[in-house]
Design a protein around this motif. Structure first.
Motif, PDB file in Angstrom:
ATOM      1  N   SER A 137       1.519  -1.571  -0.273  1.00  0.00           N
ATOM      2  CA  SER A 137       0.270  -0.179  -0.105  1.00  0.00           C
ATOM      3  C   SER A 137       1.114   0.855   0.285  1.00  0.00           C
ATOM      4  O   SER A 137       0.348   2.195  -0.465  1.00  0.00           O
ATOM      5  CB  SER A 137      -1.012   0.465   1.417  1.00  0.00           C
ATOM      6  N   GLN A 153       0.169   4.386  -2.600  1.00  0.00           N
ATOM      7  CA  GLN A 153       0.522   5.687  -2.355  1.00  0.00           C
ATOM      8  C   GLN A 153       1.492   6.584  -3.116  1.00  0.00           C
ATOM      9  O   GLN A 153       1.438   7.852  -3.220  1.00  0.00           O
ATOM     10  CB  GLN A 153       0.316   5.658  -1.551  1.00  0.00           C
ATOM     11  N   ASN A 161      -5.284  14.527  -8.468  1.00  0.00           N
ATOM     12  CA  ASN A 161      -5.713  13.688  -8.474  1.00  0.00           C
ATOM     13  C   ASN A 161      -6.472  12.201  -9.517  1.00  0.00           C
ATOM     14  O   ASN A 161      -7.415  11.946  -9.948  1.00  0.00           O
ATOM     15  CB  ASN A 161      -6.814  13.160  -7.113  1.00  0.00           C
ATOM     16  N   ARG A 194     -13.223  -6.906  -6.967  1.00  0.00           N
ATOM     17  CA  ARG A 194     -13.039  -6.401  -5.171  1.00  0.00           C
ATOM     18  C   ARG A 194     -12.176  -5.216  -5.604  1.00  0.00           C
ATOM     19  O   ARG A 194     -12.314  -4.629  -4.454  1.00  0.00           O
ATOM     20  CB  ARG A 194     -13.454  -7.018  -4.595  1.00  0.00           C
ATOM     21  N   LYS A 209     -12.571  -1.022  -6.015  1.00  0.00           N
ATOM     22  CA  LYS A 209     -12.674  -0.447  -4.286  1.00  0.00           C
ATOM     23  C   LYS A 209     -11.554  -0.432  -3.883  1.00  0.00           C
ATOM     24  O   LYS A 209     -10.891   0.196  -3.256  1.00  0.00           O
ATOM     25  CB  LYS A 209     -13.504  -1.293  -3.906  1.00  0.00           C
ATOM     26  N   THR A 210     -10.412  -1.680  -3.741  1.00  0.00           N
ATOM     27  CA  THR A 210      -9.680  -1.985  -2.895  1.00  0.00           C
ATOM     28  C   THR A 210      -8.388  -0.675  -3.734  1.00  0.00           C
ATOM     29  O   THR A 210      -8.041   0.104  -2.699  1.00  0.00           O
ATOM     30  CB  THR A 210      -8.861  -2.880  -2.808  1.00  0.00           C
ATOM     31  N   LYS A 267      -9.734   2.048  -5.499  1.00  0.00           N
ATOM     32  CA  LYS A 267      -9.363   3.508  -5.149  1.00  0.00           C
ATOM     33  C   LYS A 267      -8.864   4.079  -3.610  1.00  0.00           C
ATOM     34  O   LYS A 267      -8.159   4.767  -3.375  1.00  0.00           O
ATOM     35  CB  LYS A 267     -10.594   3.228  -5.533  1.00  0.00           C
ATOM     36  N   LYS A 268      -9.099   2.961  -2.914  1.00  0.00           N
ATOM     37  CA  LYS A 268      -9.172   3.120  -1.198  1.00  0.00           C
ATOM     38  C   LYS A 268      -7.870   3.259  -1.296  1.00  0.00           C
ATOM     39  O   LYS A 268      -7.106   4.397  -0.158  1.00  0.00           O
ATOM     40  CB  LYS A 268      -9.408   2.212  -0.182  1.00  0.00           C
ATOM     41  N   MET A 269      -6.687   2.731  -2.115  1.00  0.00           N
ATOM     42  CA  MET A 269      -5.383   2.574  -1.848  1.00  0.00           C
ATOM     43  C   MET A 269      -5.018   4.103  -2.072  1.00  0.00           C
ATOM     44  O   MET A 269      -3.795   4.189  -1.681  1.00  0.00           O
ATOM     45  CB  MET A 269      -4.814   1.827  -2.173  1.00  0.00           C
ATOM     46  N   THR A 270      -4.991   4.254  -3.410  1.00  0.00           N
ATOM     47  CA  THR A 270      -4.250   5.316  -4.247  1.00  0.00           C
ATOM     48  C   THR A 270      -5.594   6.879  -4.292  1.00  0.00           C
ATOM     49  O   THR A 270      -4.498   7.629  -3.989  1.00  0.00           O
ATOM     50  CB  THR A 270      -4.101   5.137  -5.852  1.00  0.00           C
ATOM     51  N   GLY A 271      -7.009   6.527  -4.127  1.00  0.00           N
ATOM     52  CA  GLY A 271      -7.319   8.028  -3.858  1.00  0.00           C
ATOM     53  C   GLY A 271      -7.870   8.209  -5.377  1.00  0.00           C
ATOM     54  O   GLY A 271      -7.979   9.297  -5.309  1.00  0.00           O
TER      55      GLY A 271
END
Length: 108
Positions: free
Chosen positions: A17, A21, A43, A65, A68-69, A71-75
């Motif tokens: 992660s 990022q 972004n 899935r 979604k991961t 998107k959450k990990m990187t923004g």
């Protein structure tokens, strides 16, 4: 006309992660530097596509899935590169949050 820059990264690069990022931060800075504007605007200029590099890809291999991961990990904005033989996964990817779809087709 739109300037589009594309690059492929191995899925394994996203296992960490922190590395993911950092990658997005560097890409955002590059977008801001090249196009001007505020850091937060970078972004919106980056879209990461989830892809399983198998032709054709079977639906059970898609792991949607991860959209979604990612998107959450990187923004960052996320999408899906679909190598399947029908459109079912594309529709499901949009439901999972994909904003960009790349569909691979085989011409016979």
């Amino acid at each position: 006309s739109s300037d589009v820059c594309s690059s492929d990264l191995l899925h394994s690069h996203f296992a960490n992660s922190h590395c993911c990022q950092q990658l997005c931060r560097v890409l955002q800075e590059q977008v801001v530097e090249e196009r001007g504007g505020a850091q937060e605007e970078g972004n919106d200029q980056i879209t990461l596509l989830h892809c399983i590099s198998k032709y054709p890809m079977r639906p059970k291999e898609a792991n949607l899935r991860f959209i979604k991961t990612l998107k959450k990990m990187t923004g960052c904005s996320v999408g899906f590169s679909d190598h399947s033989l029908n459109d079912h996964l594309t529709i499901a990817a949009v439901a999972m949050g994909a904003r960009v779809i790349e569909k691979h087709v085989t011409m016979v």
